[in-house]
Design a protein around this motif. Structure first.
Motif, mmCIF file in Angstrom:
data_model
loop_
_atom_site.group_PDB
_atom_site.id
_atom_site.type_symbol
_atom_site.label_atom_id
_atom_site.label_comp_id
_atom_site.label_asym_id
_atom_site.label_seq_id
_atom_site.Cartn_x
_atom_site.Cartn_y
_atom_site.Cartn_z
ATOM 1 N N LEU A 48 0.853 -1.187 0.000
ATOM 2 C CA LEU A 48 0.000 0.000 0.000
ATOM 3 C C LEU A 48 0.886 1.233 0.000
ATOM 4 O O LEU A 48 1.866 1.306 0.747
ATOM 5 C CB LEU A 48 -0.906 0.027 1.239
ATOM 6 N N ASP A 49 0.515 2.197 -0.814
ATOM 7 C CA ASP A 49 1.209 3.480 -0.858
ATOM 8 C C ASP A 49 0.407 4.472 -0.014
ATOM 9 O O ASP A 49 -0.657 4.936 -0.430
ATOM 10 C CB ASP A 49 1.326 3.966 -2.303
ATOM 11 N N ASP A 89 -5.101 3.920 -1.447
ATOM 12 C CA ASP A 89 -4.376 2.992 -0.584
ATOM 13 C C ASP A 89 -4.439 3.430 0.876
ATOM 14 O O ASP A 89 -4.522 2.599 1.788
ATOM 15 C CB ASP A 89 -2.915 2.876 -1.022
#
Length: 446
Positions: A258-259, A265
């Motif tokens: 996840l960013d 995200d």
């Protein structure tokens, strides 16, 4: 097979640091032959004590979940052969029969003009930073050796750090004292009670958000996973973990990407956080605060959480914000000099004991916090474990002979193929790890 009957002093020290009832420490029993050698520092004693308090914390949580109290914890028995093998799990690993790559060619000790330097260049970006800092004509050991030889060790250290790399001048004296564990209770936190757990799975139903990398944190979370927790590791896309490292430490968990700088995200992450019971973070102090995810912020939002943080150099002082690994802390804390050979070349502990020992302490701290209802902030550091090793851990006397790793080696299928790996001191993982970053970012059903 001999089982010790006297309370172990190092176990009592670690248990006290974790806030456990003193009378329980003597319940831990050790058996079998250790295999971590008889060097100048009591590594064997540190290793078995950290595993011992983790086993005791697991027993305490199981007793509480069964409706009893901490005093009803079953006495754990720890096999020292299993401990010794687990503490070198990265060396015991074989991936489809291949030995792992634990240190890259530019990672190691180098003689400087006034002493010695330790570098860590296992990751490509750290190698690139080292090359830039030293203006190397090529990324080879020969080039590093020639460049470092004419410079002061501290000068190289600072040059490399300014470029984003990792290098530490080898200290001749032990570093300043650091606490083994720091704990903060959250005032007014809602106490969490857990129902009975399946036999051998005291952490069943506990959701652990794993924000750690490399060894210490992943050792903690793979241990919590073995003890029943649903462990979900989250990493940023583009910051890939070394495949061999994850093949060793990815047991007992799932791994997703996840960013947090991307809104979709971040929303997924916030959903995971809302349902988590534990957060384990292995980033240097200040790194997660820029996302609003520092320990204080998490506990303010979720007072019932258990938040365990670990870092390399401790939480105060000029190096608190620096990156670091076990090998670098050994060098910077004076341990490498203590293990120097006859020619003065610095040496190393017989295991990456600061990493592994801290990992088991983190798991123990989380288990104890869960037994007491949550609402706790915990801090650990490799330097804190180093400080304990060099100043407080007592030698336990001659070790029984006869250690062999073979009884503690296992084979499992994984996302990386067939693995030979070290068993956990606490039992068997049902399967090998998936590949890093390939799992869904979602909790399993409770």
């Amino acid at each position: 097979m001999t089982i010790t009957s006297e309370p172990d002093r190092a176990t009592a020290q670690a248990w006290a640091a974790l806030g456990g009832a003193p009378e329980l420490a003597g319940r831990v029993r050790y058996r079998g032959a250790p295999g971590l050698g008889q060097g100048p520092l009591p590594v064997r004693e540190l290793a078995r004590a950290t595993v011992g308090v983790c086993g005791l914390a697991a027993a305490e949580l199981a007793a509480v979940r069964a409706g009893g109290g901490a005093g009803d914890a079953a006495p754990p028995v720890v096999d020292e052969g299993a401990v010794a093998t687990a503490f070198v799990s990265e060396r015991q690993l074989r991936v489809r029969g291949r030995e792992p790559v634990n240190f890259a060619p530019l990672s190691g000790f180098w003689r400087a003009a006034d002493g010695w330097l330790r570098t860590h260049a296992n990751y490509p970006h750290h190698e690139a930073a080292l090359v830039r800092a030293l203006r190397l004509p090529s990324a080879t050991p020969e080039a590093v050796r020639a460049a470092v030889a004419g410079l002061a060790a501290v000068e190289v250290q600072e040059r490399v750090y300014r470029e984003g790399g990792l290098a530490v001048a080898v200290a001749r004296e032990y570093g300043d004292p650091r606490p083994l564990v720091e704990a903060v209770r959250v005032p007014g936190a809602p106490g969490r009670t857990w129902g009975p757990a399946p036999a051998g799975l005291p952490a069943a139903g506990v959701r652990v958000l794993d924000l750690t990398r490399v060894i210490a944190g992943p050792v903690a979370t793979r241990t919590l996973g073995l003890l029943g927790a649903d462990v979900l590791r989250i990493d940023r896309p583009g910051s890939a973990e070394a495949a061999d490292t994850y093949a060793d430490t990815g047991f007992g968990k799932r791994s997703a990407l996840l960013d947090l700088a991307a809104a979709p995200d971040r929303a997924v992450f916030e959903g995971l956080l809302a349902e988590a019971d534990v957060v384990v973070s292995g980033y240097r102090p200040g790194a997660l605060e820029r996302y609003g995810l520092g320990a204080a912020e998490l506990l303010e939002r979720r007072p019932g959480l258990v938040v365990a943080e670990l870092c390399a150099w401790g939480w105060e002082g000029p190096w608190a914000g620096r990156r670091g690994f076990d090998s670098l802390v050994q060098a910077g804390y004076g341990i490498a000099a203590r293990y120097a050979g006859p020619d003065g070349t610095p040496g190393v502990l017989p295991a990456q004991a600061l990493d592994h020992g801290t990992g088991y302490l983190v798991a123990a701290g989380v288990l104890r916090a869960l037994a007491e209802g949550g609402g706790r902030g915990l801090r650990f550091s490799l330097a804190g474990t180093a400080s304990w090793l060099v100043r407080e851990v007592p030698a336990a006397g001659p070790a029984a002979p006869g250690y062999a790793a073979q009884p503690w080696l296992r084979a499992s299928d994984s996302g990386y193929g067939r693995l030979r790996h070290a068993a956990s001191p606490f039992g068997e993982w049902p399967s090998g790890p998936s590949r890093w970053g390939t799992d869904r970012a979602a909790w399993l059903p409770r």
